[in-house]
Design an enzyme around this catalytic site. Sequence first.
Site, short mmCIF file in Angstrom:
data_model
loop_
_atom_site.label_atom_id
_atom_site.label_comp_id
_atom_site.label_asym_id
_atom_site.label_seq_id
_atom_site.Cartn_x
_atom_site.Cartn_y
_atom_site.Cartn_z
N ALA A 280 0.85 -1.19 0.00
CA ALA A 280 0.00 0.00 0.00
C ALA A 280 0.89 1.24 0.00
CB ALA A 280 -0.88 0.00 1.24
N GLU B 5 4.11 -5.25 7.23
CA GLU B 5 3.23 -4.28 7.92
C GLU B 5 3.59 -4.10 9.38
OE1 GLU B 5 2.23 -6.71 5.92
OE2 GLU B 5 0.70 -6.00 4.54
N GLY C 200 0.56 -5.22 0.65
CA GLY C 200 -0.60 -5.35 -0.24
C GLY C 200 -0.24 -5.97 -1.58
N GLU D 19 -0.44 -9.52 -0.87
CA GLU D 19 -1.86 -9.85 -0.68
C GLU D 19 -2.59 -9.91 -2.03
OE1 GLU D 19 -2.25 -6.70 2.24
OE2 GLU D 19 -3.02 -8.18 3.67
N1 COA Z 1 4.48 3.37 -0.21
C1 COA Z 1 4.86 4.58 -0.64
N2 COA Z 1 6.03 4.83 -1.27
C2 COA Z 1 6.84 3.78 -1.44
C3 COA Z 1 6.51 2.49 -1.00
C4 COA Z 1 5.27 2.29 -0.37
N3 COA Z 1 4.85 1.11 0.06
N4 COA Z 1 7.54 1.65 -1.33
C5 COA Z 1 8.46 2.40 -1.94
N5 COA Z 1 8.05 3.69 -2.01
C6 COA Z 1 8.75 4.83 -2.60
C7 COA Z 1 9.85 5.34 -1.69
O1 COA Z 1 9.33 6.19 -0.70
C8 COA Z 1 10.72 6.06 -2.68
O2 COA Z 1 10.10 7.29 -3.00
P1 COA Z 1 11.03 8.63 -3.19
O3 COA Z 1 11.94 8.30 -4.36
O4 COA Z 1 10.03 9.69 -3.49
O5 COA Z 1 11.78 8.80 -1.91
C9 COA Z 1 10.61 5.17 -3.93
O6 COA Z 1 9.43 4.42 -3.78
C10 COA Z 1 11.76 4.21 -4.07
O7 COA Z 1 11.87 3.50 -2.87
P2 COA Z 1 13.28 3.11 -2.23
O8 COA Z 1 13.04 2.68 -0.82
O9 COA Z 1 14.26 4.20 -2.45
O10 COA Z 1 13.67 1.87 -3.17
P3 COA Z 1 14.56 0.60 -2.83
O11 COA Z 1 14.65 -0.15 -4.12
O12 COA Z 1 15.80 0.97 -2.12
O13 COA Z 1 13.66 -0.26 -1.78
C11 COA Z 1 11.64 -1.32 -1.00
C12 COA Z 1 12.47 -0.83 -2.20
C13 COA Z 1 10.36 -1.87 -1.57
C14 COA Z 1 12.39 -2.43 -0.23
C15 COA Z 1 11.40 -0.16 -0.02
O14 COA Z 1 10.92 0.95 -0.76
C16 COA Z 1 10.36 -0.45 1.04
O15 COA Z 1 10.69 -1.07 2.04
N6 COA Z 1 9.08 -0.03 0.84
C17 COA Z 1 8.02 -0.18 1.79
C18 COA Z 1 7.51 -1.62 1.80
C19 COA Z 1 6.40 -1.78 2.82
O16 COA Z 1 6.57 -1.60 4.00
N7 COA Z 1 5.22 -2.17 2.31
C20 COA Z 1 4.05 -2.43 3.12
C21 COA Z 1 3.19 -1.24 3.19
S1 COA Z 1 1.77 -1.53 4.25
#
Ligand code: COA
Length: 259
Positions: A66, A133, A110, A113
Amino acid sequence: MVYQNILLETKDRISTLTINRPDKRNALNQATRDEIVHALESLQSSVDSRVLIVTGSGDKAFIAGADINEFEGRTALTQREAMKGLRIFDAVEEFPKPVIAMINGFCLGGGLELALACDLRFASDNAKLGQPEINLGIIPGGGGTQRLTRLVGEGKSMELILTGDPIDAAQAKGIGLVNDVFPANELRDRVHAVAVRIAEKSPIALRMAKEAVKTAARTTLREGLSRETDLFCFTFGSQDKEEGVRAFLEKRKPDFKGR
Ligand code: COA
């Protein structure tokens, strides 16, 4: 509807829905979720479309969950409001045609999911799957605690949900979370080949088969067997059944029309 966050194309009976926010790792905001539901409704009755592949744009993520920006400052009440209406997870699960998740990278929250709501899951060898989460002080809310547990069992589900740690594609295959793993550069072709094989079948039989299998997790064995009998007999009302049987007897390939 002109889509801003997804791409949708149908070719040779196979539709592909691509979440197209690669800069945000294809995170699901409300606008994207609305577009997914709209796209599913538009494909539902399309005779040109027999199988749906869901994937993410770019080479980093399937869906990173999400959109966390939408959670900030949100109260319990507003979150409950936001979760009203048809949800993408249920829309995918209830979709009357086979849905394949083509997991091309991070498949988190998500995203996992959504993949769990699909009928088949294929991952690239560099994919990472998880329910992180818990790290945000929340729990999976898109069916993760239920569909993940039904698919991989309580022990593995607990581990993923309580630690929030992702697993790699090979581990996911080992616990039955994905059907198979392919090298990243072959993922598209290998998944497409599976979709082609399924798209050749009778759409009516596919629909009945999907409903019958889904019933297994939702009811008792007795009720499930009874439902299976109904759906099995229902396929005997189709021209496709006559075509399939005749083609076998005539030693030729069937041409299923979906009637
Ligand atoms: N929601 C909103 N933005 C997200 C996102 C999410 N779930 N996942 C990634 N992004 C955004 C980051 O904020 C970043 O935005 P920015 O460039 O404006 O700062 C961009 O996507 C790139 O993310 P980044 O973390 O720099 O990429 P990465 O390749 O190093 O890591 C992930 C990728 C997926 C491991 C990491 O982004 C992450 O942990 N995301 C959250 C996952 C999560 O907790 N999901 C469950 C949500 S309930």
